[in-house]
Design a protein around this motif. Structure first.
Motif, mmCIF file in Angstrom:
data_model
loop_
_atom_site.group_PDB
_atom_site.id
_atom_site.type_symbol
_atom_site.label_atom_id
_atom_site.label_comp_id
_atom_site.label_asym_id
_atom_site.label_seq_id
_atom_site.Cartn_x
_atom_site.Cartn_y
_atom_site.Cartn_z
ATOM 1 N N TRP A 24 34.966 -5.867 24.658
ATOM 2 C CA TRP A 24 34.685 -7.123 23.942
ATOM 3 C C TRP A 24 33.892 -8.086 24.830
ATOM 4 C CZ3 TRP A 24 36.798 -11.474 26.229
ATOM 5 C CH2 TRP A 24 37.866 -11.278 27.124
ATOM 6 N N ARG A 30 30.481 -8.322 19.029
ATOM 7 C CA ARG A 30 30.735 -9.490 18.161
ATOM 8 C C ARG A 30 32.187 -9.596 17.712
ATOM 9 N NH1 ARG A 30 26.074 -8.824 13.916
ATOM 10 N NH2 ARG A 30 24.256 -8.552 15.267
ATOM 11 N N SER A 31 33.068 -8.785 18.319
ATOM 12 C CA SER A 31 34.450 -8.776 17.790
ATOM 13 C C SER A 31 35.154 -10.121 17.959
ATOM 14 C CB SER A 31 35.247 -7.669 18.477
ATOM 15 O OG SER A 31 35.305 -7.913 19.872
ATOM 16 N N SER A 33 34.328 -12.645 16.716
ATOM 17 C CA SER A 33 34.196 -13.372 15.429
ATOM 18 C C SER A 33 35.159 -12.840 14.380
ATOM 19 C CB SER A 33 32.761 -13.219 14.899
ATOM 20 O OG SER A 33 31.834 -13.615 15.873
ATOM 21 N N PHE A 34 36.200 -12.108 14.812
ATOM 22 C CA PHE A 34 37.097 -11.433 13.862
ATOM 23 C C PHE A 34 37.855 -12.401 12.964
ATOM 24 C CE2 PHE A 34 41.556 -11.909 15.190
ATOM 25 C CZ PHE A 34 41.384 -12.599 16.391
ATOM 26 N N HIS A 36 36.508 -14.722 11.248
ATOM 27 C CA HIS A 36 35.612 -15.201 10.207
ATOM 28 C C HIS A 36 35.405 -14.150 9.118
ATOM 29 C CE1 HIS A 36 34.616 -18.682 12.651
ATOM 30 N NE2 HIS A 36 34.596 -17.856 13.683
ATOM 31 N N TYR A 39 32.180 -12.078 9.210
ATOM 32 C CA TYR A 39 32.148 -10.960 10.176
ATOM 33 C C TYR A 39 32.547 -9.675 9.462
ATOM 34 C CZ TYR A 39 33.833 -7.949 14.000
ATOM 35 O OH TYR A 39 34.063 -6.882 14.855
ATOM 36 N N TRP A 40 33.580 -9.757 8.624
ATOM 37 C CA TRP A 40 34.101 -8.555 7.966
ATOM 38 C C TRP A 40 33.245 -8.155 6.772
ATOM 39 C CZ3 TRP A 40 37.227 -5.726 10.702
ATOM 40 C CH2 TRP A 40 37.992 -6.337 11.709
ATOM 41 N N ASP A 42 30.031 -8.592 6.508
ATOM 42 C CA ASP A 42 28.836 -7.963 7.097
ATOM 43 C C ASP A 42 29.181 -6.557 7.586
ATOM 44 O OD1 ASP A 42 27.581 -7.664 10.223
ATOM 45 O OD2 ASP A 42 26.156 -7.920 8.554
ATOM 46 N N TYR A 43 30.345 -6.431 8.225
ATOM 47 C CA TYR A 43 30.847 -5.156 8.758
ATOM 48 C C TYR A 43 30.946 -4.129 7.621
ATOM 49 C CZ TYR A 43 34.084 -2.681 12.072
ATOM 50 O OH TYR A 43 34.709 -1.811 12.957
#
Ligand code: FMN
Length: 458
Positions: A24, A30-31, A33-34, A36, A39-40, A42-43
């Protein structure tokens, strides 16, 4: 899905430091930003671009405080701490995707089956049948203390509790509402027929319940059932309940041995050997060429936090590795039977009975016991195809290294190679995750959840 296609899940957790401890800290990771939603979402988009079958989310309910007998190293190293509730990020990801499934780890040891059944039915409705549950019993005393217990239940007692828990939730998901309880809209003076929404009366050793399931039937009714835990008791549990088993393994020999014994357990429980799909945990570093992948690997190694890796390993092996000499064989009697027994067994399979902390540290080159496979897309595709046929497995849980580039690279370099070998799909099939993997939305009649005489009556 024909047996031939490999299933691929991204393996992650709602936290900063998941499996490969320390990465990290890499500038492109970018983890952090977990917390937000963007973040997920987009993931999830990225994974669906690569036709990934699912995003598999681990979870723990306690802090790692075995190493040095303190929680401080876990806090300093962000070792699966802080960690948010993985169930709560699923709806947003489901909203921005159409086919990606979500396998979520929920430790049943501290759950009310009645409330849990409702949460999972709600998620199966909201995701239109794309929810899976990774059934774990946990391995942390810190989680038990957080719930008001001195320590966690004994290892096998946790599985006995899990068996009864499954019996309760199966009754709610599969046996409370009839398939035709809801009155068709045409002559709908009433919403549903009360005679077809039965109360479940369960009077068991651990659980008591007298209620109807609060949710109307969802597409899968029972979420797709994953399980992780491969001790002998764990395998018996998987043989009875699991549709997908997540196992750790390094050598093809050890994976083949586990795959064979797991399928034997399914047969022993009146199911078919391939009623279980086996997913192997894997870490991979992919690039256009072997040389570029090696360079990336060397770059990533600079960020590995071995201390943090020992924090994680101490908790899952159940021994304070800060008190263990580097080159002295680890005394098996020091390994707590209450932790993840299959991880201790994996160390013996990998390094022999006399394994040392030094062996473990040499294995954790990228921050965990999952030594990465490194190479061009073609080399990694060959490895995966070879593993699938040699070990009789069905898929992988691909661990995060530096995110999101680790999955982008896999999608750009490995997926096309797998497709060119006919080993991976070129488009999604319609339907729920169970229909994609097993051909129907509902559990087969041979699964214990569908059995009529499920309940416990004292
Ligand atoms: C590959 C793998 C992944 C696991 N993931 C989790 C997890 O995310 N959260 C958790 O609480 N336990 C996890 N566990 C441990 C399970 O809780 C398991 O039920 C328990 O430790 C007993 O495992 P055993 O049967 O291997 O002894 C995992 C175990 C394995 C083998």
């Amino acid at each position: 899905m024909s047996k031939g296609y490999l299933a691929i899940n991204a393996f992650d957790m709602c936290c900063i430091g998941h499996i490969q401890q320390g990465l990290w800290r890499h500038p492109r990771d970018r983890s952090k930003s977990f917390e937000h939603l963007a973040y997920w979402t987009d993931y999830a988009h990225r994974l669906e671009r690569g036709l990934f079958d699912g995003l598999f989310l681990a979870d723990v309910l306690g802090i790692y405080d075995v190493y040095r007998g303190s929680a401080d190293p876990a806090i300093e190293g962000a070792v699966q701490f802080p960690v948010n509730d993985p169930l709560l990020i699923v709806p947003a990801m489901a909203l921005v995707t159409s086919n990606l499934a979500f396998g979520v780890t929920v430790n049943l040891s501290y759950e009310s089956p009645y409330l849990f059944a409702r949460r999972m039915s709600t998620l199966d409705h909201l995701t239109q049948g794309r929810i899976g549950w990774n059934i774990v019993t946990g391995y942390l005393d810190s989680a038990a203390r957080a719930q008001g217990f001195q320590q966690q239940m004994l290892h096998d007692d946790r599985y006995d509790l899990a068996d009864e828990f499954m019996t309760v939730v199966y009754q709610l998901w599969e046996h409370s509402w009839s398939d035709n309880a809801i009155i068709p809209p045409l002559n709908q003076h009433a919403f549903a027929d009360p005679n077809k929404v039965r109360p479940i009366n369960h009077q068991g050793k651990q659980y008591k319940l007298d209620a109807r399931h609060m949710c109307a039937p969802s597409i899968q009714r029972t979420p797709l059932l994953y399980q992780a835990g491969a001790s002998s008791r764990g395998q018996a549990f998987a043989g009875k309940h699991a549709e997908c088993v997540f196992l750790n393994g390094q050598s093809f020999e050890s994976i083949t041995a586990l795959s064979r014994s797991l399928r034997a357990q399914a047969l022993a429980h009146g199911r078919k050997a391939d009623d279980i799909k086996i997913f192997v945990g894997a870490s991979m570093i992919a690039a256009k060429t072997d040389a570029e992948a090696q360079d990336l690997y060397e770059e990533y190694k600079h960020y590995v936090d071995t201390e943090a890796a020992l924090v994680h390993a101490s908790a899952s092996l159940g021994v304070d590795l800060s008190k263990v000499d580097l080159d002295a064989p680890v005394d098996p009697s020091q390994l707590k039977r209450e932790a993840i027994q299959s991880n201790s067994e994996a160390m013996v399979r990998q390094h022999g009975k006399q394994w040392t902390k030094g062996d473990l540290i040499r294995q954790m080159v990228l921050g965990s016991r999952q030594t990465p496979i490194v190479g061009s897309g073609s080399r990694l595709a060959d490895y995966l195809v070879a593993m699938q046929s040699a070990c009789n497995i069905d898929g992988i849980n691909l661990s995060r290294t530096v995110v999101p580039e680790c999955f982008d690279d896999f999608i750009d370099y490995v997926i096309p190679e797998l497709q060119s070998r006919g080993a991976f799909k070129t488009q999604y099939q319609e339907g729920s995750i169970r229909r994609k993997l097993f051909g129907s939305d509902r559990l087969p009649a041979s699964h214990p959840a569908r059995a009529e005489n499920l309940g416990f009556r004292q």
